[in-house]
Write a protein that holds these residues in place. Structure first.
Motif, PDB file in Angstrom:
ATOM      1  N   GLU A 176     105.332  50.723  42.450  1.00  0.00           N
ATOM      2  CA  GLU A 176     105.358  49.308  42.889  1.00  0.00           C
ATOM      3  C   GLU A 176     105.559  48.251  41.907  1.00  0.00           C
ATOM      4  O   GLU A 176     106.688  46.892  42.613  1.00  0.00           O
ATOM      5  CB  GLU A 176     103.397  48.673  43.510  1.00  0.00           C
ATOM      6  N   ARG A 224     100.373  43.426  47.008  1.00  0.00           N
ATOM      7  CA  ARG A 224      99.914  44.620  47.422  1.00  0.00           C
ATOM      8  C   ARG A 224      98.911  44.094  46.781  1.00  0.00           C
ATOM      9  O   ARG A 224      98.243  44.624  45.899  1.00  0.00           O
ATOM     10  CB  ARG A 224     101.287  45.737  46.719  1.00  0.00           C
ATOM     11  N   VAL A 230      97.327  49.551  47.357  1.00  0.00           N
ATOM     12  CA  VAL A 230      97.751  50.677  46.362  1.00  0.00           C
ATOM     13  C   VAL A 230      97.073  52.165  45.514  1.00  0.00           C
ATOM     14  O   VAL A 230      96.892  53.414  45.403  1.00  0.00           O
ATOM     15  CB  VAL A 230      97.928  49.792  44.246  1.00  0.00           C
TER      16      VAL A 230
END
Length: 500
Positions: A177, A197, A202
């Motif tokens: 990410e 996010r 995640v």
């Protein structure tokens, strides 16, 4: 390196804390950036940039990374140079990616050397470098080594595409990410990387990575298939049962019942119905794409035995991934988590003796038995051990149920913790109140991300005039030992690592 590097580093640090605190707060993530100038010699003072500049590591400690990476390339005996690429851009792209991988390997080796030399309790991970404004930018993540290593890992050497545990999978997802955000910043007008996010998303990505690792075949839909099966009921009953993950006709699986036509794993309703056939060690046999029937593993002493991953459907929307008897991941309502923590005997012994120095071995063993019983409560509870149990029960009489003083036992504690509030006992084990709503002054040690039970215990232990220890069991599986700071050598909350 670029104008917003400090902002990105702070964002990445907050992103790491939000993600890994959901797994285990003792992981204590730390993020910093490392920039290697592409057009400067290594002896140039500006050839290495470290963000933040106040980091305990100096740029000079990373000056030899590119030389080390070049030595790896010189000793690389792989046949990749014999591959002919039709398009020159393909050749350049592959060569550049290979060089970045060597730099990542060299950075990791240098970091491990620095940490070992300093004797730091840190486990290091670094992203594949990204070219940005003339620098190779590496995102470095460090976690507490003792906590990270306390979790069961799959056999085999881990790698960028070979995860070994849920924490490791979360590391790979986090670094991916960060690299994505940096790549987008390189092409965006404002050059401000965005890490927005959702933390749980995640962890879902990490869960999918872990399922790919344990699957015997194409498991890209295995995680979501398990979610779909766990969400269904059969004739009103929750889904409970086991699924073995192994290739068809695996030598370690004894077939019990074989389906003439395998059922696709995406057929959630059929799989949920077949799950009713499982019992004990006998479960559904699947290669992550289809279910072939029922079977069970051969005994561990059998020559063909091999530990296989298993999925255990525990309740509605809940399932676990296990390997060789160890729980790798618990999934509740599409949220991956680590196995529930258990109080560790040596940790409890240390803390209880710090708070109550006069307690003897028999007293420690007695309280340890009660602590174990409290830690087994799945709905969450709290056990408050205080030298002032009697006067405190009197003071809090309007916010508790006072009881006739009696020695607490595990069976009675199991019943007493079935209602909200704490169970208040003396170090001798005598109980004076149940369902206690603890009070106390607000303190900076509170944590807004934790529930009311945890924060009320923090306030109470921080302001209590008596030596006390609160054992807090949260509904999400966290177990905290909170000693009163003025009566213990260790003032910080002690969170136990997960048991296996």
């Amino acid at each position: 390196m670029w104008e917003h590097q400090s902002l990105f580093r702070v964002s990445a640090q907050l992103f790491a804390e939000g993600t890994f605190n959901l797994l285990d707060r003792n992981l204590r993530p730390e993020v910093f950036l490392l920039g290697l100038a592409q057009g400067r010699e290594e002896d140039d003072p500006q050839s290495v940039v470290v963000e933040p500049t106040s980091l305990r590591y100096s740029p000079a400690e990373f000056a030899g990374i590119k030389t080390l990476a070049a030595s790896f390339e010189a000793s690389d005996l792989s046949p990749r140079d014999n591959v002919y690429h039709l398009h020159p851009q393909d050749h350049d792209r592959i060569e550049k990616q290979h060089w970045y991988e060597l730099v990542c390997k060299a950075t990791d080796q240098v970091l491990q050397s620095i940490v070992a030399r300093r004797g730091e309790n840190r486990r290091c991970f670094c992203s594949t470098p990204l070219s940005l404004n003339g620098y190779l930018v590496v995102v470095v993540l460090q976690l507490a080594a003792d906590t990270y290593n306390s979790y069961y890992t799959l056999p085999g050497k881990p790698g960028p595409n070979r995860t070994c545990s849920l924490p490791h999978a979360a590391v790979l997802e986090f670094l991916h990410e960060c690299t994505r955000a940096l790549r987008e910043a390189d092409t965006a007008d404002n050059e401000q990387p965005v890490l927005d996010r959702d933390y749980n998303e995640v962890l879902r990505g990490a869960g999918r990575r872990l399922m790919l690792r344990v699957s015997p075949g194409n498991a890209h839909g295995l995680y979501d298939a398990c979610l779909g099966v766990a969400a269904l009921r059969h004739e009103g009953d929750e889904g409970r049962g086991t699924m073995l993950l192994g290739r068809r006709q695996h030598a370690a699986i004894v077939p019990v019942l074989t389906l003439e036509t395998p059922v696709p794993l995406r057929d959630h309703r059929s799989i949920r119905k077949l799950l009713e056939l499982t019992e004990g060690s006998t479960g559904l046999v699947s290669d992550a794409a289809h279910v072939f029937g029922l079977g069970h593993l051969v005994p561990e002493n059998a020559p063909q035995y091999e530990p296989l991953a298993t999925v255990h459907f525990t309740n509605h929307y809940g399932w676990e991934l296990r390997h060789a008897g160890h729980t790798l991941m618990r999934v509740v309502s599409n949220t991956p988590r680590l196995p529930q923590g258990k109080v560790q005997a040596d940790n409890f012994d240390r803390v209880i003796r710090q708070v109550f120095p006069d307690i003897d071995d028999a007293g420690v063993a007695y309280l340890w038995e009660l602590a174990l019983e409290a830690s087994n409560q799945s709905h969450g509870t709290m056990l408050c051990i205080t030298a002032g149990a009697k006067p405190e029960a009197e003071r809090l009489r309007r916010q508790c149920f006072r009881v006739v003083p009696r020695p607490m036992t595990p069976p009675v504690l199991r019943q007493a913790t079935s209602i909200d509030g704490a169970v208040m006992i003396e170090p001798s084990g005598v109980c004076y109140a149940i369902g206690v709503i603890l009070d106390g002054q607000a303190t900076e040690k509170g944590d807004s991300s934790r529930g009311a039970r945890y924060n009320s215990a923090v306030r109470y232990t921080s302001s209590s005039p008596y030596p006390c220890l609160a054992i807090v069991v949260s509904e999400d599986g966290w177990i905290d030992l909170l000693p009163s700071p003025q009566h213990a050598a260790v003032a910080q909350p002690v969170v136990n690592a997960a048991g296996h």
